[in-house]
Design a protein around this motif. Structure first.
Motif, PDB file in Angstrom:
ATOM      1  N   ALA A 290     107.017  18.357 -22.951  1.00 47.14           N
ATOM      2  CA  ALA A 290     108.162  17.817 -23.676  1.00 47.14           C
ATOM      3  C   ALA A 290     107.823  17.312 -25.072  1.00 47.14           C
ATOM      4  N   MET A 291     106.579  16.922 -25.329  1.00 47.87           N
ATOM      5  CA  MET A 291     106.217  16.314 -26.613  1.00 47.87           C
ATOM      6  C   MET A 291     105.375  17.280 -27.441  1.00 47.87           C
ATOM      7  N   THR A 292     105.672  17.384 -28.716  1.00 47.61           N
ATOM      8  CA  THR A 292     104.904  18.272 -29.590  1.00 47.61           C
ATOM      9  C   THR A 292     103.904  17.520 -30.468  1.00 47.61           C
ATOM     10  N   ASN A 293     103.979  16.194 -30.527  1.00 44.99           N
ATOM     11  CA  ASN A 293     102.973  15.442 -31.273  1.00 44.99           C
ATOM     12  C   ASN A 293     101.890  14.969 -30.308  1.00 44.99           C
ATOM     13  N   ASN A 294     101.036  14.070 -30.757  1.00 49.10           N
ATOM     14  CA  ASN A 294      99.896  13.665 -29.930  1.00 49.10           C
ATOM     15  C   ASN A 294     100.270  12.808 -28.725  1.00 49.10           C
ATOM     16  N   TYR A 295     101.524  12.434 -28.599  1.00 46.78           N
ATOM     17  CA  TYR A 295     101.956  11.747 -27.381  1.00 46.78           C
ATOM     18  C   TYR A 295     101.923  12.684 -26.171  1.00 46.78           C
ATOM     19  N   ARG A 296     101.695  13.950 -26.411  1.00 45.98           N
ATOM     20  CA  ARG A 296     101.639  14.906 -25.302  1.00 45.98           C
ATOM     21  C   ARG A 296     100.381  14.724 -24.458  1.00 45.98           C
ATOM     22  N   ARG A 297      99.390  13.995 -24.972  1.00 47.15           N
ATOM     23  CA  ARG A 297      98.102  13.868 -24.292  1.00 47.15           C
ATOM     24  C   ARG A 297      97.994  12.529 -23.577  1.00 47.15           C
ATOM     25  N   PRO A 298      97.333  12.479 -22.435  1.00 44.36           N
ATOM     26  CA  PRO A 298      97.186  11.202 -21.715  1.00 44.36           C
ATOM     27  C   PRO A 298      96.167  10.302 -22.388  1.00 44.36           C
ATOM     28  N   VAL A 299      96.410   9.016 -22.348  1.00 45.79           N
ATOM     29  CA  VAL A 299      95.463   8.054 -22.914  1.00 45.79           C
ATOM     30  C   VAL A 299      94.118   8.144 -22.220  1.00 45.79           C
ATOM     31  N   ILE A 300      94.121   8.343 -20.939  1.00 45.97           N
ATOM     32  CA  ILE A 300      92.878   8.324 -20.172  1.00 45.97           C
ATOM     33  C   ILE A 300      92.033   9.563 -20.399  1.00 45.97           C
ATOM     34  N   GLY A 301      92.585  10.584 -21.047  1.00 43.42           N
ATOM     35  CA  GLY A 301      91.808  11.772 -21.381  1.00 43.42           C
ATOM     36  C   GLY A 301      91.833  12.826 -20.289  1.00 43.42           C
ATOM     37  N   TYR A 302      91.300  14.002 -20.641  1.00 42.26           N
ATOM     38  CA  TYR A 302      91.201  15.109 -19.694  1.00 42.26           C
ATOM     39  C   TYR A 302      89.788  15.178 -19.129  1.00 42.26           C
ATOM     40  N   PRO A 303      89.628  15.601 -17.866  1.00 37.07           N
ATOM     41  CA  PRO A 303      88.303  15.622 -17.240  1.00 37.07           C
ATOM     42  C   PRO A 303      87.256  16.410 -18.028  1.00 37.07           C
ATOM     43  N   ALA A 304      87.628  17.584 -18.530  1.00 38.58           N
ATOM     44  CA  ALA A 304      86.663  18.403 -19.265  1.00 38.58           C
ATOM     45  C   ALA A 304      86.173  17.687 -20.522  1.00 38.58           C
ATOM     46  N   ASP A 305      87.067  16.957 -21.172  1.00 39.85           N
ATOM     47  CA  ASP A 305      86.681  16.230 -22.377  1.00 39.85           C
ATOM     48  C   ASP A 305      85.777  15.051 -22.040  1.00 39.85           C
ATOM     49  N   LEU A 306      86.132  14.341 -20.977  1.00 40.20           N
ATOM     50  CA  LEU A 306      85.329  13.193 -20.565  1.00 40.20           C
ATOM     51  C   LEU A 306      83.911  13.620 -20.213  1.00 40.20           C
ATOM     52  N   ALA A 307      83.768  14.774 -19.581  1.00 40.78           N
ATOM     53  CA  ALA A 307      82.453  15.249 -19.159  1.00 40.78           C
ATOM     54  C   ALA A 307      81.541  15.495 -20.357  1.00 40.78           C
ATOM     55  N   LEU A 308      82.113  15.916 -21.484  1.00 42.25           N
ATOM     56  CA  LEU A 308      81.317  16.258 -22.664  1.00 42.25           C
ATOM     57  C   LEU A 308      81.099  15.080 -23.603  1.00 42.25           C
ATOM     58  N   LEU A 309      81.709  13.961 -23.306  1.00 40.01           N
ATOM     59  CA  LEU A 309      81.662  12.812 -24.205  1.00 40.01           C
ATOM     60  C   LEU A 309      80.336  12.078 -24.106  1.00 40.01           C
ATOM     61  N   GLY A 310      79.664  11.926 -25.247  1.00 42.95           N
ATOM     62  CA  GLY A 310      78.422  11.164 -25.308  1.00 42.95           C
ATOM     63  C   GLY A 310      78.508  10.052 -26.329  1.00 42.95           C
ATOM     64  N   ARG A 311      77.411   9.329 -26.486  1.00 45.69           N
ATOM     65  CA  ARG A 311      77.436   8.172 -27.386  1.00 45.69           C
ATOM     66  C   ARG A 311      77.597   8.585 -28.852  1.00 45.69           C
ATOM     67  N   ARG A 312      77.165   9.786 -29.206  1.00 44.77           N
ATOM     68  CA  ARG A 312      77.312  10.221 -30.592  1.00 44.77           C
ATOM     69  C   ARG A 312      78.785  10.333 -30.968  1.00 44.77           C
ATOM     70  N   GLU A 313      79.577  10.930 -30.084  1.00 52.62           N
ATOM     71  CA  GLU A 313      81.010  11.079 -30.351  1.00 52.62           C
ATOM     72  C   GLU A 313      81.708   9.723 -30.406  1.00 52.62           C
ATOM     73  N   VAL A 314      81.341   8.848 -29.490  1.00 49.30           N
ATOM     74  CA  VAL A 314      81.946   7.520 -29.451  1.00 49.30           C
ATOM     75  C   VAL A 314      81.598   6.728 -30.709  1.00 49.30           C
ATOM     76  N   GLN A 315      80.316   6.769 -31.103  1.00 50.53           N
ATOM     77  CA  GLN A 315      79.901   6.038 -32.293  1.00 50.53           C
ATOM     78  C   GLN A 315      80.587   6.586 -33.541  1.00 50.53           C
ATOM     79  N   PRO A 372     110.338  20.298 -28.970  1.00 49.68           N
ATOM     80  CA  PRO A 372     109.961  21.713 -28.979  1.00 49.68           C
ATOM     81  C   PRO A 372     111.075  22.568 -29.579  1.00 49.68           C
ATOM     82  N   GLU A 373     110.697  23.543 -30.367  1.00 52.67           N
ATOM     83  CA  GLU A 373     111.668  24.437 -30.978  1.00 52.67           C
ATOM     84  C   GLU A 373     111.659  25.772 -30.241  1.00 52.67           C
ATOM     85  N   GLY A 374     112.829  26.201 -29.793  1.00 50.00           N
ATOM     86  CA  GLY A 374     112.933  27.460 -29.073  1.00 50.00           C
ATOM     87  C   GLY A 374     112.477  27.320 -27.628  1.00 50.00           C
ATOM     88  N   GLY A 375     112.853  28.287 -26.820  1.00 41.95           N
ATOM     89  CA  GLY A 375     112.466  28.273 -25.424  1.00 41.95           C
ATOM     90  C   GLY A 375     113.242  27.262 -24.605  1.00 41.95           C
TER      91      GLY A 375
END
Length: 570
Positions: A290-315, A372-375
């Motif tokens: 339903a949302m086309t801006n960044n509200y479309r994503r959950p605050v808690i994140g997606y599992p695949a993203d969490l798995a790849l997250l390290g201290r370099r990205e956080v810093q 969303p536009e169309g569909g």
């Protein structure tokens, strides 16, 4: 990949992990027929924060911020009254008197590095509430990247090399997993666990919180959302310098020493609230559609993203988004602005930002609606927890001139047992519950006004959908009655009683309005707008909002756990 940094790991600065409030805007689903819930959002069947006493939580929605401010303004000489009559009389004062009262007591200053302070002296008791507002949330994360300190360590000189080795092993492990070298990945995982044990020997868990608690701090916590990250507490006024020293330390020199163990906690929270929660899955899928801006994503994140997250990205994210120019701090209570400014210069004055981002401030009012536009603008998903109906009407951000009226519209629809959705749908047996949320899942950027409900046994989602639209169209064509308008005004006054005594509520409201509306003084104009609204104003905004081409619907269908067959009725 979307990190959960804005929604989670920012709370773990210097290894401090407080008790975390609900990380996302969610919709509370009561069991069967019940009284209308507050229109602020929760989901997943958890208690809605807005159903708690205002004094028990640090974040106010827009209307509550207006009410709390009005109540404090009405109190003479900063001394709150326990008389409801006094509250109502104070609320009815002219906006000019209210403005003069608050403007005389609220003081502001900005350090040379951009860190902004708002100070409100209220000498009711020798306590002070401090609220640090970071103008960064999950909305600010980038697709593909979502989710010499002394505090928290016994010996950082010895701890640091172990933390560095942990990072190297983590990234090597991720490379091995990506290339399919399973045996090597397992070996590196075992090595990581040993390094974590070694690092834990130097860590002092929650030293930040423990130090403040020993000094008398209460309500120490942090919350996150799509829009912001907040840190707050209350403590004896004579311990204010201790708070300044510790708060400056954790923002100026953070060490994300427990990131990898914290990730496991976040994975578990996601599993409970989303992956194993039928309503959690529906909410996440609905927002993505339903949302086309960044509200479309959950605050808690997606599992695949969490798995790849390290201290370099956080810093890196911290350096970019948590500079002094992105923070606002409100101090409310038994303090004087001269003392606060002296401490601010002493502990935060030398902090220089590593970010190129501008000063924290309200978002552009030209952002497009996330429509969303169309569909098709209809979404269906099966769940054993169904059926459930969601109607999302797209709306502008909280800086819009119509924002207060949209709040009032939701109060008319579901603010009490005399509200329209309750009397027309719940009491008539068409729905177990029906509710309205003025801004979902955030309010800083264009979002959605959401109506949601659970049909009664034998009532289809299609029938409830039509019943919802009948009520919204009725508000457009007939407008609110004089009785309804009186109820809204009375509710506004009565709510003052709950909010008037809380320094924490005021600190939250001052920060939020300063960042999102450009100035805390926008509270005053919003208060005046509530007092002067007319039925015609409500009709005009309702007509602009409740349009078929501005609607996205979601059906959570009842799914048979054995056959998998989906049904729109119970």
């Amino acid at each position: 990949m979307t990190t959960a940094f804005g929604g989670r790991f920012a709370q773990a600065i210097i290894c401090h992990r407080p008790k975390v409030a609900d990380p996302e805007r969610k919709l509370a689903i009561p069991s069967k027929r019940s009284a209308p819930e507050s229109r602020s959002s929760t989901f997943f069947g958890l208690q809605d924060a807005s159903r708690q006493s205002m004094a028990a939580r640090p974040e106010l929605n827009r209307r509550e911020a207006i009410l709390a401010t009005g109540g404090i303004l009405a109190a003479s000489a900063c001394q709150p009254s326990s008389s409801e009559a006094t509250q109502q009389e104070g609320y009815s004062k002219g906006s000019e008197d209210l403005s003069q009262s608050l403007e005389a007591r609220v003081q502001e200053f900005t350090l040379s590095n951009g860190l902004h302070f708002i100070v409100l002296e209220r000498s009711i008791a020798p306590i002070v509430s401090c609220h640090t507002y970071a103008d960064v949330g999950a909305f600010d994360e980038v697709d593909g990247q979502t989710g010499s300190p002394r505090i928290g360590t016994k010996d950082y000189a010895k701890e640091a090399p172990i933390l560095g080795a942990l990072d190297e092993v983590f990234y090597s492990m991720k490379e091995a997993e990506a290339s399919g070298r399973v045996a090597l990945a397992q070996k590196l995982n075992d090595q990581m666990q040993k390094l974590e044990e070694q690092a834990a020997a130097f860590s002092i868990p929650n030293e930040f919180g423990a130090t403040l608690s020993q000094a008398g701090a209460a309500g120490l916590n942090a919350t996150t959302s799509h829009d912001a990250t907040r840190y707050f507490m209350a403590m004896p006024a004579n311990k204010l310098e201790l708070w300044f020293a510790l708060e400056a330390e954790r923002f100026r020199a953070p060490v994300f020493r427990e990131l990898y163990s914290e990730k496991r906690v976040v994975f578990e929270e996601r599993r409970m609230r989303v992956d194993d929660s039928p309503m959690g899955k529906f909410q996440e899928s609905f927002a993505a559609q339903a949302m086309t801006n960044n509200y479309r994503r959950p605050v808690i994140g997606y599992p695949a993203d969490l798995a790849l997250l390290g201290r370099r990205e956080v810093q890196s994210f911290f350096n970019e988004h948590y500079g002094p120019q992105r923070l606002s701090i409100a101090v409310v209570g038994d303090v004087h602005v001269d003392v606060v400014q002296k401490l601010a210069e002493k502990y935060f004055g030398g902090w220089q930002s590593m970010s190129s981002l501008p000063q924290a401030g309200s978002p552009s009012d030209t952002e497009p609606l996330p429509r969303p536009e169309g569909g098709s603008r209809h979404f269906e998903q099966g769940s054993k927890a169904g059926p459930l109906l969601m109607q999302a009407y797209y709306r502008p951000s909280m800086t819009s001139k119509d924002a207060v009226l949209l709040d009032i519209i939701c109060d008319l629809l579901s603010g009490s047992r005399t509200s329209r959705l309750y009397t027309q749908l719940v009491e008539t047996g068409q729905a177990y519950h029906a509710n309205a949320v003025p801004s979902y899942p955030g309010e800083k950027h264009p979002n959605a006004l959401v109506l949601f409900g659970q049909p009664s046994s034998g009532v289809s989602l299609q029938a409830l959908d039509k019943a919802f639209q009948k009520e919204t169209q009725g508000l457009i064509h007939n407008g609110p009655s004089a009785k309804e308008m009186a109820r809204i005004k009375k509710a506004t006054k009565l709510t003052l009683v709950d909010g008037i005594r809380s320094n924490t509520n005021m600190a939250s409201a001052l920060c939020s309005y300063h960042v999102n509306a450009g100035s805390w003084k926008k509270l005053l104009s919003d208060l005046e707008q509530v007092d002067q609204l007319t039925a015609a104003d409500v009709q005009e905004v309702a007509a602009a909002t409740f349009q078929e081409d501005n609607l996205y619907t979601g059906y959570m269908l009842k799914e048979d756990p054995v056959t998998g067959k989906k049904n729109s009725t119970v």
